[in-house]
Every structure is written in structure tokens, then in C-alpha cells.
Design an enzyme around this catalytic site. Structure first.
Site, PDB file in Angstrom:
ATOM      1  N   ARG A 176      30.070  87.194  -3.049  1.00  0.00           N
ATOM      2  CA  ARG A 176      29.123  86.132  -3.398  1.00  0.00           C
ATOM      3  C   ARG A 176      27.924  86.216  -2.464  1.00  0.00           C
ATOM      4  NH1 ARG A 176      30.256  81.958   0.269  1.00  0.00           N
ATOM      5  NH2 ARG A 176      29.157  80.434  -0.990  1.00  0.00           N
ATOM      6  N   ARG A 180      21.660  77.957  -1.552  1.00  0.00           N
ATOM      7  CA  ARG A 180      21.791  76.502  -1.444  1.00  0.00           C
ATOM      8  C   ARG A 180      20.655  75.847  -2.199  1.00  0.00           C
ATOM      9  NH1 ARG A 180      22.573  76.201   4.988  1.00  0.00           N
ATOM     10  NH2 ARG A 180      24.552  77.324   5.098  1.00  0.00           N
ATOM     11  N   ARG A 259      31.282 100.115  11.833  1.00  0.00           N
ATOM     12  CA  ARG A 259      29.842 100.140  12.108  1.00  0.00           C
ATOM     13  C   ARG A 259      29.631  99.600  13.512  1.00  0.00           C
ATOM     14  NH1 ARG A 259      26.722  96.694   9.332  1.00  0.00           N
ATOM     15  NH2 ARG A 259      28.454  95.497   8.466  1.00  0.00           N
ATOM     16  N   ARG A 291      17.081  92.950  12.958  1.00  0.00           N
ATOM     17  CA  ARG A 291      16.652  91.623  13.406  1.00  0.00           C
ATOM     18  C   ARG A 291      16.212  91.667  14.862  1.00  0.00           C
ATOM     19  NH1 ARG A 291      22.134  87.980  13.854  1.00  0.00           N
ATOM     20  NH2 ARG A 291      23.347  89.401  15.127  1.00  0.00           N
ATOM     21  N   GLU A 314      17.743  94.769  17.083  1.00  0.00           N
ATOM     22  CA  GLU A 314      19.096  95.181  16.720  1.00  0.00           C
ATOM     23  C   GLU A 314      19.051  96.243  15.622  1.00  0.00           C
ATOM     24  OE1 GLU A 314      21.952  91.876  16.641  1.00  0.00           O
ATOM     25  OE2 GLU A 314      22.771  92.802  14.832  1.00  0.00           O
ATOM     26  N   TYR A 362      37.336  91.992  10.977  1.00  0.00           N
ATOM     27  CA  TYR A 362      36.284  91.229  11.632  1.00  0.00           C
ATOM     28  C   TYR A 362      36.816  89.822  11.885  1.00  0.00           C
ATOM     29  CZ  TYR A 362      32.273  88.786  13.101  1.00  0.00           C
ATOM     30  OH  TYR A 362      31.456  88.027  13.873  1.00  0.00           O
ATOM     31  N   ASP A 364      35.727  86.150  13.721  1.00  0.00           N
ATOM     32  CA  ASP A 364      34.848  85.331  14.543  1.00  0.00           C
ATOM     33  C   ASP A 364      35.655  84.830  15.740  1.00  0.00           C
ATOM     34  OD1 ASP A 364      32.218  85.271  13.626  1.00  0.00           O
ATOM     35  OD2 ASP A 364      32.744  83.963  11.943  1.00  0.00           O
TER      36      ASP A 364
HETATM   37  P1  FDA Z   1      37.153  92.059  21.986  1.00  0.00           P
HETATM   38  O1  FDA Z   1      36.615  93.242  21.363  1.00  0.00           O
HETATM   39  O2  FDA Z   1      36.293  90.941  22.389  1.00  0.00           O
HETATM   40  O3  FDA Z   1      38.104  92.429  23.197  1.00  0.00           O
HETATM   41  C1  FDA Z   1      38.885  93.605  23.229  1.00  0.00           C
HETATM   42  C2  FDA Z   1      38.916  94.110  24.659  1.00  0.00           C
HETATM   43  O4  FDA Z   1      39.861  95.171  24.740  1.00  0.00           O
HETATM   44  C3  FDA Z   1      37.580  94.687  25.132  1.00  0.00           C
HETATM   45  O5  FDA Z   1      37.153  94.024  26.300  1.00  0.00           O
HETATM   46  C4  FDA Z   1      37.888  96.149  25.390  1.00  0.00           C
HETATM   47  O6  FDA Z   1      37.160  96.672  26.490  1.00  0.00           O
HETATM   48  C5  FDA Z   1      39.364  96.101  25.678  1.00  0.00           C
HETATM   49  N1  FDA Z   1      40.042  97.390  25.454  1.00  0.00           N
HETATM   50  C6  FDA Z   1      39.988  98.165  24.346  1.00  0.00           C
HETATM   51  N2  FDA Z   1      40.692  99.299  24.540  1.00  0.00           N
HETATM   52  C7  FDA Z   1      41.215  99.224  25.789  1.00  0.00           C
HETATM   53  C8  FDA Z   1      42.011 100.104  26.566  1.00  0.00           C
HETATM   54  N3  FDA Z   1      42.430 101.292  26.096  1.00  0.00           N
HETATM   55  N4  FDA Z   1      42.367  99.737  27.817  1.00  0.00           N
HETATM   56  C9  FDA Z   1      41.955  98.543  28.321  1.00  0.00           C
HETATM   57  N5  FDA Z   1      41.176  97.675  27.629  1.00  0.00           N
HETATM   58  C10 FDA Z   1      40.808  98.017  26.376  1.00  0.00           C
HETATM   59  N6  FDA Z   1      31.986  85.672  16.672  1.00  0.00           N
HETATM   60  C11 FDA Z   1      31.558  84.406  16.490  1.00  0.00           C
HETATM   61  O7  FDA Z   1      32.376  83.487  16.388  1.00  0.00           O
HETATM   62  N7  FDA Z   1      30.211  84.124  16.436  1.00  0.00           N
HETATM   63  C12 FDA Z   1      29.270  85.098  16.556  1.00  0.00           C
HETATM   64  O8  FDA Z   1      28.070  84.815  16.496  1.00  0.00           O
HETATM   65  C13 FDA Z   1      29.712  86.435  16.745  1.00  0.00           C
HETATM   66  N8  FDA Z   1      28.808  87.433  16.876  1.00  0.00           N
HETATM   67  C14 FDA Z   1      29.232  88.729  17.003  1.00  0.00           C
HETATM   68  C15 FDA Z   1      28.287  89.743  17.095  1.00  0.00           C
HETATM   69  C16 FDA Z   1      28.714  91.053  17.211  1.00  0.00           C
HETATM   70  C17 FDA Z   1      27.699  92.154  17.292  1.00  0.00           C
HETATM   71  C18 FDA Z   1      30.095  91.366  17.215  1.00  0.00           C
HETATM   72  C19 FDA Z   1      30.587  92.770  17.262  1.00  0.00           C
HETATM   73  C20 FDA Z   1      31.037  90.346  17.140  1.00  0.00           C
HETATM   74  C21 FDA Z   1      30.605  89.017  17.038  1.00  0.00           C
HETATM   75  N9  FDA Z   1      31.531  87.985  16.985  1.00  0.00           N
HETATM   76  C22 FDA Z   1      31.090  86.693  16.807  1.00  0.00           C
HETATM   77  C23 FDA Z   1      32.997  88.257  17.040  1.00  0.00           C
HETATM   78  C24 FDA Z   1      33.589  88.163  18.443  1.00  0.00           C
HETATM   79  O9  FDA Z   1      33.005  89.137  19.277  1.00  0.00           O
HETATM   80  C25 FDA Z   1      35.105  88.383  18.310  1.00  0.00           C
HETATM   81  O10 FDA Z   1      35.675  87.289  17.660  1.00  0.00           O
HETATM   82  C26 FDA Z   1      35.812  88.536  19.610  1.00  0.00           C
HETATM   83  O11 FDA Z   1      35.251  89.605  20.312  1.00  0.00           O
HETATM   84  C27 FDA Z   1      37.281  88.833  19.350  1.00  0.00           C
HETATM   85  O12 FDA Z   1      37.968  88.989  20.555  1.00  0.00           O
HETATM   86  P2  FDA Z   1      39.059  90.122  20.727  1.00  0.00           P
HETATM   87  O13 FDA Z   1      39.807  89.767  21.953  1.00  0.00           O
HETATM   88  O14 FDA Z   1      39.834  90.308  19.480  1.00  0.00           O
HETATM   89  O15 FDA Z   1      38.244  91.479  20.880  1.00  0.00           O
END
Ligand code: FDA
Length: 386
Positions: A176, A180, A259, A291, A314, A362, A364
Site C-alpha cells: 500500500r 491521507r 541494503r 534525503r 544519505e 527490519y 523498529d
Molecule cells: P543492532 O543492529 O542495533 O545491534 C546488533 C549489535 O550486534 C551491533 O552493535 C553489532 O555490532 C553487534 N554484533 C554483530 N555481530 C557481532 C559479532 N560477531 N560479535 C559481537 N557483536 C556483534 N528504528 C526506529 O524505531 N526508528 C527509527 O527512526 C529508526 N531508524 C533507523 C535507521 C536506519 C538507517 C536503520 C538501519 C535502522 C533504524 N531503526 C529505527 C531500527 C533500529 O536501528 C533497530 O530497531 C535496532 O537497531 C534493533 O536493535 P538490535 O539489537 O536488533 O540490532
């Protein structure tokens, strides 16, 4: 070094939530390792040393949720400002409000449509491909909101995000396109939104601030020169792994595709306000970035310098193995690969896979926290007892 009761790989919001619950509710001794040199995963932010402006290092992070439990939980560690996110887009030299709303429509068509009139116009334009099953994203976009709005605001922006002509993208990428028929241009529909008052890092550090939690940075789970590595730990102590699931299994079923984004950060000494808002999208193909973020606008309540600002352009592209994986591509092939990894993960001794990388989704921030709270409710006691 004493062996922890629980090892958490990754100090993002998923790992931090599990750590906090394990330490507080179960009295467990928890070690969190992260291969980066800072805590917090992608939500991490830092102050620019010259201007003091808080920069979201891995891209703009706006907190929003309608989940009461998550909201109550996060408020234990930080308060939130009353920031309300709004996005604008530049198309053909004119700025429009996003997501597409009555303001966008009337400005674009130089009209004064009422909601009913606008609905009728869009329905007529969307009828161009009536009776046909859209075969690609381009046709799907036209069938959802009509060609004029689709071509102005969606087509080239999506093409830049995917580095692919929408005619060559599957229709399934979008189900979708929100339109609005009011002038409401609040970006999120959630009950709660805001930014952590003292910044993301203060919030994230507070979550780990417990006598039972130890954090080891610059420590990779796959680095066999550090004691808490996979080969040494696997099956011996309980683990919550939040890194990439394909990496964990040495890419046995191939790479899951992601990506990523590149951020080009620039400090401007010529003005204290570059664009008057935090996020400006660029909808046209001629502009190579998707952006521009101007982080000072995330915190209008702060006393930032009036004569300087920071902007981040970006750029979106497909990730290579060594890039930061940001958004799952989630093609049919990826979904099949994921099933194969899930089967392996289910058979993995004393290890829970979680977070956006561990589950290839993905999420949030509120979803990552919510998922971690569910794991803490349903699986943590058994994992710790295993
Ligand atoms: P996250 O990726 O944060 O943490 C994983 C960790 O594991 C990392 O620190 C990494 O270094 C570590 N790791 C990986 N492999 C490892 C290894 N082998 N040894 C040791 N450590 C290791 N959400 C939202 O609510 N509002 C928003 O506006 C946005 N905006 C946004 C922008 C962009 C560009 C992205 C990519 C994402 C967002 N998000 C978001 C999503 C948000 O970033 C996401 O919800 C959290 O990062 C999730 O947390 P995690 O702990 O799952 O992963």
C-alpha cells in the site's frame, strides 16, 4: 575472568533488553560483547565535538510506539522530548509535505480539493491500469495512487533506494502507499513518540548500568583470540546472539541480502539552519542522494550554536558482506535461505537468535524491545537453567 551465566552477543536494543531483564529479574551475571567500540548497536549517537549537536551515527532514529508495555519499559531509563516527526520532500524545485496528504495533493495539482474530491481524483487516476494484475512495482504504484503522484513522489525515490528501475522491481515490495485525505502530516501514527531527552547513548548506557552486567567492546564473537568466542562458548553457556544469522553458520546456505546506506556528513560554518527541518527527501532522479538529515532539528529545545549546523546526505545501495547490513532485501530467494538458517538455529545448543540481524527482519526500536521482552518472558528462564 569468571564465566558469565549468560553471554549476549551484540549490545543493540535487543541485547540490552535481554541483559537488563536477566540481571534484574533473574539475578544472572551477564556479559555483553560487541564488536564495535561503542554500546547501543544502530541506535547509538554521539555529540559532534565542535558544535555539540547530537549525531545519530547509523542514520536518523526516531522513537515511536503504541505498545504500552514498551513505553512503560523505556521510560525506566530515559525521559522523552515532545518531538513530533515530520518529513518533507523536494520535487522539481518545490517542497511538499509527506506522507502524501491533502496538502501535498492540493499543492501538486494547484487545487483546493475537499477530501471527497481528492479521493475521487486519485481513484480515477489509479484506474488507469484497472483490470490488470500489476507485474512490477511501477504498475503497482500507479494502480495504488495514480500515475501523476506516483511518478512525482515514489518512482524515482524508490528507484534510488533500490538502485533499480521500479519496472524491474517486484510488485510485492509495496502492498500500500498511504495517502491521507486530511492535512495531517505527522509521520508516525503511534500513541507515543519523542527523542530521549539526554540522547540515545545516555539511555542505552543506563540499560546496562547494573552490577551484574559487564560490557566488553571491540570484541567479536568469531575472534578466537578472545575468550568468549563461539568455538569456546558454544553449547557450554547460554547465549543470546544478535549478529547476522548467515555469518553465524559461516554462510552455509549463502548470503542473506541487505541494503545499506552511506552517510556523507558535513559541518556547515555558513549557516545555523540549512533546511528548516530535520528530514528533507529528494524525490527526483537527478539528485543522487535520497534525503538530507539536519540533526539539530531533532532537539529544538537544546542550546545549540546559532551560526553552525551539520547535515548528512544519505545514499542507499546494496550491501556487500563487509558493509553494515541495514534493510533486509527479503526476496523470495532470501526467504528460502532464511528458512534453512532458521532450521539450523532451532537446533543450536543453548543459543537464542534475536534482534534484526539474528532474525533477518527490519525491526523498529520498539519492535526490537518488544520482541526482547517476549523472549525474556517466555524463554529466558529455561535458557538460564539449561
Ligand atoms: P543492532 O543492529 O542495533 O545491534 C546488533 C549489535 O550486534 C551491533 O552493535 C553489532 O555490532 C553487534 N554484533 C554483530 N555481530 C557481532 C559479532 N560477531 N560479535 C559481537 N557483536 C556483534 N528504528 C526506529 O524505531 N526508528 C527509527 O527512526 C529508526 N531508524 C533507523 C535507521 C536506519 C538507517 C536503520 C538501519 C535502522 C533504524 N531503526 C529505527 C531500527 C533500529 O536501528 C533497530 O530497531 C535496532 O537497531 C534493533 O536493535 P538490535 O539489537 O536488533 O540490532
Amino acid at each position: 575472568m569468571a564465566t558469565p551465566d549468560l553471554l549476549i552477543v551484540g549490545s543493540g536494543l535487543f541485547g540490552l533488553t535481554i541483559a537488563e531483564r536477566a540481571a534484574t529479574q533473574h539475578g544472572a551475571k551477564v556479559t555483553i560483547i560487541d564488536r564495535r567500540d561503542h554500546i547501543g548497536g544502530n541506535a547509538y549517537s554521539e555529540r559532534d565535538p565542535e558544535t555539540g549537536i547530537e549525531i545519530h551515527k547509523y542514520g536518523a532514529h526516531l522513537f515511536h510506539t503504541s505498545n504500552e508495555r514498551v513505553w512503560e519499559y523505556v521510560n525506566r531509563f530515559t525521559t522523552f522530548t515532545d518531538y513530533v516527526h515530520k518529513v518533507y520532500t523536494t520535487h522539481d524545485g518545490v517542497v511538499y509535505p509527506m506522507p502524501i496528504n491533502l496538502g501535498t495533493i492540493n499543492q501538486f495539482f494547484s487545487a483546493a480539493y475537499t477530501p471527497d474530491e481528492a479521493r475521487a481524483v486519485i481513484a480515477e487516476q489509479a484506474g488507469e491500469l484497472a483490470g490488470q494484475d500489476p507485474e512490477n512495482l511501477n504498475d503497482k504504484g500507479i494502480s495504488l495512487i495514480g500515475r501523476p503522484l506516483y511518478e512525482a513522489f515514489i518512482k524515482n525515490y524508490t528507484g534510488k533506494q533500490w538502485q533499480t528501475d521500479p519496472k524491474d522491481l517486484p510488485a510485492s515490495i509495496i502492498s500500500r502507499l498511504p495517502v491521507r485525505y486530511t492535512y495531517d502530516n505527522r509521520y508516525f501514527n503511534d500513541t507515543y513518540e519523542g527523542l530521549p531527552t539526554d540522547g540515545y547513548t545516555a539511555w542505552l548506557e543506563k540499560m546496562a548500568d547494573h552490577e551484574n552486567i559487564e560490557v566488553q567492546l571491540s570484541t567479536d564473537y568469531f575472534d578466537e583470540s578472545q575468550p568468549l568466542n563461539k568455538a569456546a562458548v558454544r553449547g557450554r553457556i547460554p547465549v543470546v546472539y544478535t549478529g547476522p544469522v548467515d555469518r553465524y553458520f559461516d554462510y552455509a546456505h549463502g548470503d542473506l541480502k541487505w541494503r545499506t546506506i552511506d552517510l556523507e556528513t558535513e559541518r556547515l560554518d555558513s549557516t545555523g539552519d540549512f533546511q528548516g527541518t530535520s528530514v528533507m527527501n529528494y524525490a527526483d532522479a537527478e539528485v543522487p542522494f535520497t534525503r538530507i538529515i539536519e540533526p539539530r532539528h531533532f532537539h529544538p529545545e537544546r542550546d545549540y550554536p546559532g551560526d553552525r549546523t551539520i547535515i548528512q546526505r544519505e545514499f542507499s545501495r546494496f550491501a556487500e558482506r563487509d558493509d553494515e547490513p541495514y534493510y533486509p532485501v527479503n526476496s523470495t530467494e532470501d526467504r528460502e535461505t532464511l528458512l534453512a538458517y532458521r532450521a539450523m538455529a532451532d537446533a543450536e545448543p543453548r543459543t537464542i537468535f534475536g534482534g534484526r540481524l539474528g532474525t533477518y527482519q527490519y525491526l523498529d526500536m520498539h519492535m526490537a524491545i518488544g520482541a526482547a521482552l517476549s523472549v525474556a518472558d517466555n524463554k529466558l528462564a529455561d535458557l538460564l537453567a539449561s
